[in-house]
Motif scaffolding. Structure first.
Motif, PDB file in Angstrom:
ATOM      1  N   HIS A   1      22.878  35.103 -15.279  1.00  0.00           N
ATOM      2  CA  HIS A   1      23.084  34.526 -16.611  1.00  0.00           C
ATOM      3  C   HIS A   1      22.896  35.606 -17.666  1.00  0.00           C
ATOM      4  N   TYR A   2      23.700  35.544 -18.712  1.00  0.00           N
ATOM      5  CA  TYR A   2      23.563  36.488 -19.817  1.00  0.00           C
ATOM      6  C   TYR A   2      22.294  36.134 -20.586  1.00  0.00           C
ATOM      7  N   ASN A   3      21.351  37.081 -20.635  1.00  0.00           N
ATOM      8  CA  ASN A   3      20.024  36.827 -21.172  1.00  0.00           C
ATOM      9  C   ASN A   3      19.492  38.073 -21.897  1.00  0.00           C
ATOM     10  N   PRO A   4      20.150  38.465 -23.002  1.00  0.00           N
ATOM     11  CA  PRO A   4      19.764  39.726 -23.659  1.00  0.00           C
ATOM     12  C   PRO A   4      18.369  39.716 -24.277  1.00  0.00           C
ATOM     13  N   GLU A   5      17.810  38.545 -24.530  1.00  0.00           N
ATOM     14  CA  GLU A   5      16.494  38.471 -25.168  1.00  0.00           C
ATOM     15  C   GLU A   5      15.374  38.188 -24.169  1.00  0.00           C
ATOM     16  N   ASN A   6      15.729  38.188 -22.873  1.00  0.00           N
ATOM     17  CA  ASN A   6      14.759  38.044 -21.787  1.00  0.00           C
ATOM     18  C   ASN A   6      13.926  36.762 -21.880  1.00  0.00           C
ATOM     19  N   HIS A   7      14.600  35.637 -22.167  1.00  0.00           N
ATOM     20  CA  HIS A   7      13.943  34.330 -22.194  1.00  0.00           C
ATOM     21  C   HIS A   7      13.995  33.687 -20.817  1.00  0.00           C
ATOM     22  N   GLN A   8      13.212  32.630 -20.631  1.00  0.00           N
ATOM     23  CA  GLN A   8      13.334  31.822 -19.426  1.00  0.00           C
ATOM     24  C   GLN A   8      14.585  30.964 -19.542  1.00  0.00           C
ATOM     25  N   HIS A   9      15.082  30.512 -18.397  1.00  0.00           N
ATOM     26  CA  HIS A   9      16.241  29.626 -18.367  1.00  0.00           C
ATOM     27  C   HIS A   9      15.914  28.296 -19.046  1.00  0.00           C
ATOM     28  N   GLY A  10      16.925  27.668 -19.605  1.00  0.00           N
ATOM     29  CA  GLY A  10      16.740  26.351 -20.212  1.00  0.00           C
ATOM     30  C   GLY A  10      18.061  25.704 -20.541  1.00  0.00           C
TER      31      GLY A  10
ATOM     32  N   PRO B   1      20.636  23.815 -23.475  1.00  0.00           N
ATOM     33  CA  PRO B   1      20.951  24.145 -24.868  1.00  0.00           C
ATOM     34  C   PRO B   1      20.084  23.460 -25.920  1.00  0.00           C
ATOM     35  N   ASP B   2      19.566  22.279 -25.628  1.00  0.00           N
ATOM     36  CA  ASP B   2      18.743  21.589 -26.625  1.00  0.00           C
ATOM     37  C   ASP B   2      17.294  22.057 -26.620  1.00  0.00           C
ATOM     38  N   GLY B   3      16.978  23.015 -25.750  1.00  0.00           N
ATOM     39  CA  GLY B   3      15.621  23.549 -25.683  1.00  0.00           C
ATOM     40  C   GLY B   3      15.572  24.992 -26.146  1.00  0.00           C
ATOM     41  N   ALA B   4      14.403  25.434 -26.469  1.00  0.00           N
ATOM     42  CA  ALA B   4      14.231  26.840 -26.849  1.00  0.00           C
ATOM     43  C   ALA B   4      12.877  27.282 -26.338  1.00  0.00           C
ATOM     44  N   PRO B   5      12.707  28.503 -25.906  1.00  0.00           N
ATOM     45  CA  PRO B   5      13.766  29.492 -25.753  1.00  0.00           C
ATOM     46  C   PRO B   5      14.579  29.225 -24.486  1.00  0.00           C
ATOM     47  N   ARG B   6      15.713  29.890 -24.389  1.00  0.00           N
ATOM     48  CA  ARG B   6      16.589  29.782 -23.222  1.00  0.00           C
ATOM     49  C   ARG B   6      17.456  31.026 -23.162  1.00  0.00           C
ATOM     50  N   HIS B   7      18.160  31.215 -22.047  1.00  0.00           N
ATOM     51  CA  HIS B   7      19.117  32.314 -21.951  1.00  0.00           C
ATOM     52  C   HIS B   7      20.212  32.079 -22.988  1.00  0.00           C
ATOM     53  N   LEU B   8      20.702  33.117 -23.626  1.00  0.00           N
ATOM     54  CA  LEU B   8      21.798  32.971 -24.577  1.00  0.00           C
ATOM     55  C   LEU B   8      23.030  32.387 -23.884  1.00  0.00           C
ATOM     56  N   GLY B   9      23.193  32.682 -22.598  1.00  0.00           N
ATOM     57  CA  GLY B   9      24.348  32.202 -21.842  1.00  0.00           C
ATOM     58  C   GLY B   9      24.220  30.804 -21.263  1.00  0.00           C
ATOM     59  N   ASP B  10      23.121  30.109 -21.517  1.00  0.00           N
ATOM     60  CA  ASP B  10      22.950  28.741 -21.003  1.00  0.00           C
ATOM     61  C   ASP B  10      23.734  27.771 -21.885  1.00  0.00           C
ATOM     62  N   LEU B  11      24.885  27.308 -21.387  1.00  0.00           N
ATOM     63  CA  LEU B  11      25.786  26.470 -22.185  1.00  0.00           C
ATOM     64  C   LEU B  11      25.664  24.976 -21.887  1.00  0.00           C
ATOM     65  N   GLY B  12      24.881  24.591 -20.897  1.00  0.00           N
ATOM     66  CA  GLY B  12      24.709  23.176 -20.587  1.00  0.00           C
ATOM     67  C   GLY B  12      25.629  22.711 -19.474  1.00  0.00           C
ATOM     68  N   ASN B  13      26.020  21.435 -19.542  1.00  0.00           N
ATOM     69  CA  ASN B  13      26.797  20.800 -18.474  1.00  0.00           C
ATOM     70  C   ASN B  13      28.080  20.181 -19.014  1.00  0.00           C
ATOM     71  N   ILE B  14      29.108  20.220 -18.173  1.00  0.00           N
ATOM     72  CA  ILE B  14      30.378  19.554 -18.443  1.00  0.00           C
ATOM     73  C   ILE B  14      30.317  18.192 -17.769  1.00  0.00           C
ATOM     74  N   GLU B  15      30.662  17.143 -18.477  1.00  0.00           N
ATOM     75  CA  GLU B  15      30.759  15.801 -17.880  1.00  0.00           C
ATOM     76  C   GLU B  15      32.169  15.648 -17.307  1.00  0.00           C
ATOM     77  N   VAL B  16      32.275  15.572 -15.976  1.00  0.00           N
ATOM     78  CA  VAL B  16      33.567  15.489 -15.301  1.00  0.00           C
ATOM     79  C   VAL B  16      33.832  14.040 -14.894  1.00  0.00           C
ATOM     80  N   LYS B  17      34.996  13.535 -15.293  1.00  0.00           N
ATOM     81  CA  LYS B  17      35.404  12.156 -14.988  1.00  0.00           C
ATOM     82  C   LYS B  17      35.866  12.044 -13.534  1.00  0.00           C
ATOM     83  N   ALA B  18      36.121  10.817 -13.108  1.00  0.00           N
ATOM     84  CA  ALA B  18      36.538  10.548 -11.729  1.00  0.00           C
ATOM     85  C   ALA B  18      37.827  11.275 -11.360  1.00  0.00           C
ATOM     86  N   ASP B  19      38.681  11.551 -12.350  1.00  0.00           N
ATOM     87  CA  ASP B  19      39.936  12.246 -12.062  1.00  0.00           C
ATOM     88  C   ASP B  19      39.778  13.766 -11.976  1.00  0.00           C
TER      89      ASP B  19
END
Length: 144
Positions: free
Chosen positions: A59-68, A70-88
């Motif tokens: 993961h892209y983490n230039p500030e050396n944070h722990q993983h998390g 997007p609604d939390g801080a701190p986190r990796h700059l590259g942590d973008l969250g989750n995509i909700e995928v439908k049945a199709d």
């Protein structure tokens, strides 16, 4: 930019990266993905050459944070969250990553890195969210 299948998946997708006032707006669309929530991250190296996309590094983490998430801080700059995928098998995700940019050689730049779509949900745990294999990869280029 296209997101291409990796790890023998059938995923297809695209992502756009646009600089906005306080960061970078990321919009992702996928098809051929597993139903449910699947993780999406910016990884440190713009290299999708490996069949399993591990060539993209961690993961892209230039500030050396722990993983998390997007609604939390701190986190990796590259942590973008989750995509909700439908049945199709289709899904979209949009997020503004505060503090990121698309400037060549600048600190916190996404330019030249990789976007990775994972097979499972990012649960926010350490060190990388238990998101499983890498089923899609694309190299982030200059946005219009």
């Amino acid at each position: 930019m296209p997101i291409e299948a990796r790890s023998k998946s059938k995923l297809k997708g695209s992502a756009t990266f646009t600089e906005v006032e306080d960061g970078v707006k990321v919009a992702v669309q996928v098809s051929g993905a597993p139903k449910g929530k699947i993780a999406v991250h910016v990884h440190e190296t713009g290299d999708c050459s490996a069949p399993d996309a591990k060539s993209a590094g961690a993961h892209y983490n230039p500030e050396n944070h722990q993983h998390g998430l997007p609604d939390g801080a701190p986190r990796h700059l590259g942590d973008l969250g989750n995509i909700e995928v439908k049945a199709d098998g289709t899904g979209t995700h949009e997020i503004v990553v505060k503090g990121a940019n698309l400037k060549q050689g600048a600190p916190n730049s996404f330019l030249g890195r990789a976007i990775i779509v994972h097979e499972k949900q990012d649960d926010g745990s350490q060190p990388a969210g238990n998101a499983g294999g890498r089923i899609g990869c694309g190299v982030i280029g200059q946005s219009k």
